[in-house]
Design a protein around this motif. Structure first.
Motif, PDB file in Angstrom:
ATOM      1  N   GLU A   1      28.010  87.085 132.490  1.00 34.82           N
ATOM      2  CA  GLU A   1      27.581  87.173 131.094  1.00 34.82           C
ATOM      3  C   GLU A   1      26.062  87.215 130.991  1.00 34.82           C
ATOM      4  O   GLU A   1      25.505  87.977 130.189  1.00 34.82           O
ATOM      5  CB  GLU A   1      28.143  85.974 130.325  1.00 34.82           C
ATOM      6  CG  GLU A   1      27.572  85.774 128.930  1.00 34.82           C
ATOM      7  CD  GLU A   1      28.047  86.826 127.960  1.00 34.82           C
ATOM      8  OE1 GLU A   1      27.426  86.954 126.887  1.00 34.82           O
ATOM      9  OE2 GLU A   1      29.033  87.518 128.254  1.00 34.82           O
TER      10      GLU A   1
ATOM     11  N   GLY B   1      30.812  92.037 132.345  1.00 38.25           N
ATOM     12  CA  GLY B   1      32.103  91.396 132.121  1.00 38.25           C
ATOM     13  C   GLY B   1      32.990  91.643 133.321  1.00 38.25           C
ATOM     14  O   GLY B   1      32.782  92.604 134.068  1.00 38.25           O
TER      15      GLY B   1
ATOM     16  N   THR C   1      32.244  95.350 134.902  1.00 38.16           N
ATOM     17  CA  THR C   1      31.757  96.447 134.064  1.00 38.16           C
ATOM     18  C   THR C   1      30.615  95.970 133.166  1.00 38.16           C
ATOM     19  O   THR C   1      30.576  94.802 132.771  1.00 38.16           O
ATOM     20  CB  THR C   1      32.876  97.000 133.159  1.00 38.16           C
ATOM     21  OG1 THR C   1      33.367  95.934 132.333  1.00 38.16           O
ATOM     22  CG2 THR C   1      34.022  97.547 133.984  1.00 38.16           C
TER      23      THR C   1
ATOM     24  N   VAL D   1      28.773  95.269 129.774  1.00 36.64           N
ATOM     25  CA  VAL D   1      29.272  94.961 128.434  1.00 36.64           C
ATOM     26  C   VAL D   1      28.294  95.543 127.427  1.00 36.64           C
ATOM     27  O   VAL D   1      27.118  95.164 127.401  1.00 36.64           O
ATOM     28  CB  VAL D   1      29.421  93.443 128.221  1.00 36.64           C
ATOM     29  CG1 VAL D   1      29.849  93.152 126.784  1.00 36.64           C
ATOM     30  CG2 VAL D   1      30.423  92.866 129.204  1.00 36.64           C
ATOM     31  N   LYS D   2      28.781  96.463 126.630  1.00 36.41           N
ATOM     32  CA  LYS D   2      27.933  97.058 125.606  1.00 36.41           C
ATOM     33  C   LYS D   2      27.956  96.177 124.363  1.00 36.41           C
ATOM     34  O   LYS D   2      29.020  95.888 123.814  1.00 36.41           O
ATOM     35  CB  LYS D   2      28.423  98.472 125.276  1.00 36.41           C
ATOM     36  CG  LYS D   2      28.318  99.432 126.457  1.00 36.41           C
ATOM     37  CD  LYS D   2      28.803 100.825 126.087  1.00 36.41           C
ATOM     38  CE  LYS D   2      28.677 101.767 127.281  1.00 36.41           C
ATOM     39  NZ  LYS D   2      29.160 103.134 126.950  1.00 36.41           N
ATOM     40  N   LYS D   3      26.791  95.745 123.960  1.00 37.64           N
ATOM     41  CA  LYS D   3      26.685  94.869 122.801  1.00 37.64           C
ATOM     42  C   LYS D   3      26.952  95.631 121.512  1.00 37.64           C
ATOM     43  O   LYS D   3      26.350  96.673 121.267  1.00 37.64           O
ATOM     44  CB  LYS D   3      25.296  94.224 122.740  1.00 37.64           C
ATOM     45  CG  LYS D   3      25.009  93.278 123.904  1.00 37.64           C
ATOM     46  CD  LYS D   3      23.653  92.611 123.749  1.00 37.64           C
ATOM     47  CE  LYS D   3      23.394  91.637 124.882  1.00 37.64           C
ATOM     48  NZ  LYS D   3      22.063  90.979 124.742  1.00 37.64           N
TER      49      LYS D   3
ATOM     50  N   GLY E   1      34.934  88.065 123.139  1.00 36.24           N
ATOM     51  CA  GLY E   1      34.935  87.659 124.543  1.00 36.24           C
ATOM     52  C   GLY E   1      35.747  86.394 124.773  1.00 36.24           C
ATOM     53  O   GLY E   1      36.299  85.798 123.841  1.00 36.24           O
TER      54      GLY E   1
END
Length: 368
Positions: free
Chosen positions: A62, A67, A82, A84-86, A179
């Motif tokens: 994180e 993720g 992968t 993590v797109k915010k 999440g």
């Protein structure tokens, strides 16, 4: 140029792997690494219970914007990592809903003060004290969830207030979690923060309201009036202040609403706050309590209707709601085997006791 870009991508991938590799090898023996686009596949064998691998890896991944998912496919374990797109927050939605809720609660507040807005629309601002009180109660509850979730590194949205034409002008507020839940401590802290802070603000608001003079209100034509059932905690505060009766100042009424909301939120079922807290305290054993709660509420509703000849619809409604709401179960935290310390267990027990002090068999009934 393409060769240089490919070399840069390989360099970035190697750097990413080198950063997370030490954390992964603590809990996962790696024998092969593959890459497909931005996705990394680590093939290997878990060193610990597969259920807890992601519990150990969630925080370091994180922190690096990654993720992970652990799967067992074709006879081997694979850890999939992968980026993590915010999601871009649309704060204007939160603001618009908040402004709308200020407006709807002010309308209800003005009505509680006996204002006829059809003939005196500018008197809507008389409802401002109620608006400030009810938003303090509901907003503090959700902001406590928000602050504690961020403290534990969880992704969450700002509160979304819900304007609605009820007798308080709102359906409350919610926040969206994104999440996984890291562990049972985080689940407990986030779940209990809202009810505790919200109840504390409700107590303060109630005391302030009980010290204010109750306005002489002439019921508006065709308006529906309710008689409130006062819970033990509210009665205790009345005795502390030295007042009696259920005829309340709108600010005190906002405190009553806060106590009622606290009670409903602390019901130990599903993904209500009480369900979160009990799941953190008891683990998967809490599922039995969660499944029993709708039955208990249904029996209370039937007793109120047929035994007390009162209005028990609220409990029957919540029984049916929870039957559907609790049926989905509760998501397991990543670190599900991490037990709570005695301090948290004690706080949890005391919080449920406070919730019981907010209970009354007939919360409200219409005056005919």
């Amino acid at each position: 140029m393409k060769q240089r870009r490919k070399g840069q991508e390989n360099s970035d991938t190697e750097e990413m792997i080198s950063r997370i590799y030490p954390y992964i090898t603590r809990v996962f023996d790696i024998y092969e690494i593959q890459k497909s686009g931005e996705i990394l596949y680590f093939f290997g064998t878990p060193k610990t219970d597969a259920e807890n691998v992601m519990g150990e890896l969630w925080a370091p991944l994180e922190q690096r914007g990654l993720g992970g998912t652990l799967k067992y496919e074709l006879g081997e374990h694979v850890l999939i990592v992968t980026p993590v797109k915010k999601a871009k927050e649309k704060h204007w939605v939160n603001l618009a809903l908040f402004i709308a809720t200020v407006f709807t609660t002010m309308i209800c507040g003005a009505w509680l003060f006996g204002v006829d807005l059809w003939s005196e629309p500018l008197q809507i601002f008389q409802g401002l004290p109620f608006t400030l009180a009810i938003l303090a109660v509901l907003g503090s509850h959700e902001m406590a969830h928000y602050a504690m979730a961020r403290h534990h590194g969880m992704k969450t949205s700002l509160p979304y207030f819900i304007p609605f034409p009820t007798f308080i002008g709102t359906m409350g507020a919610v926040i969206r979690y994104r999440g996984p839940i890291p562990d049972r401590k985080a689940l407990f802290d986030v779940g209990i923060a809202g009810p505790l802070v919200g109840l504390l603000v409700s107590i303060v608001v109630t005391i302030i309201g009980l010290n204010l003079d109750v306005p002489a209100v002439k019921p508006l034509p065709d308006s529906l009036m309710f008689e409130l059932g006062l819970p033990p905690l509210f009665v205790m505060l009345q005795k502390l202040v030295g007042v009696t009766g259920s005829n309340l100042h709108p600010v005190a009424f906002a405190g009553w609403v806060g106590m009622f909301v606290t009670l409903l939120n602390l019901l130990p079922a599903g993904q209500l706050d009480g369900g979160h807290v009990l799941r953190a305290m008891l683990g998967k054993k809490a599922d039995w309590v969660s499944s029993m709660m709708p039955r208990i509420l249904l029996m209370i509703g039937i007793y109120v209707v047929y035994g007390l000849k009162g209005d028990g619809f609220i409990w029957i409604f919540w029984a049916l709601f929870l039957w559907a709401f609790a049926a989905a179960g509760h998501p397991s935290p990543l670190h599900d085997k991490m037990k709570l310390d005695r301090k948290r267990i004690l706080i949890g027990i005391l919080t449920f006791i406070l919730g019981l002090l907010c209970f009354t068999l007939i919360p409200f009934k219409p005056i005919t």
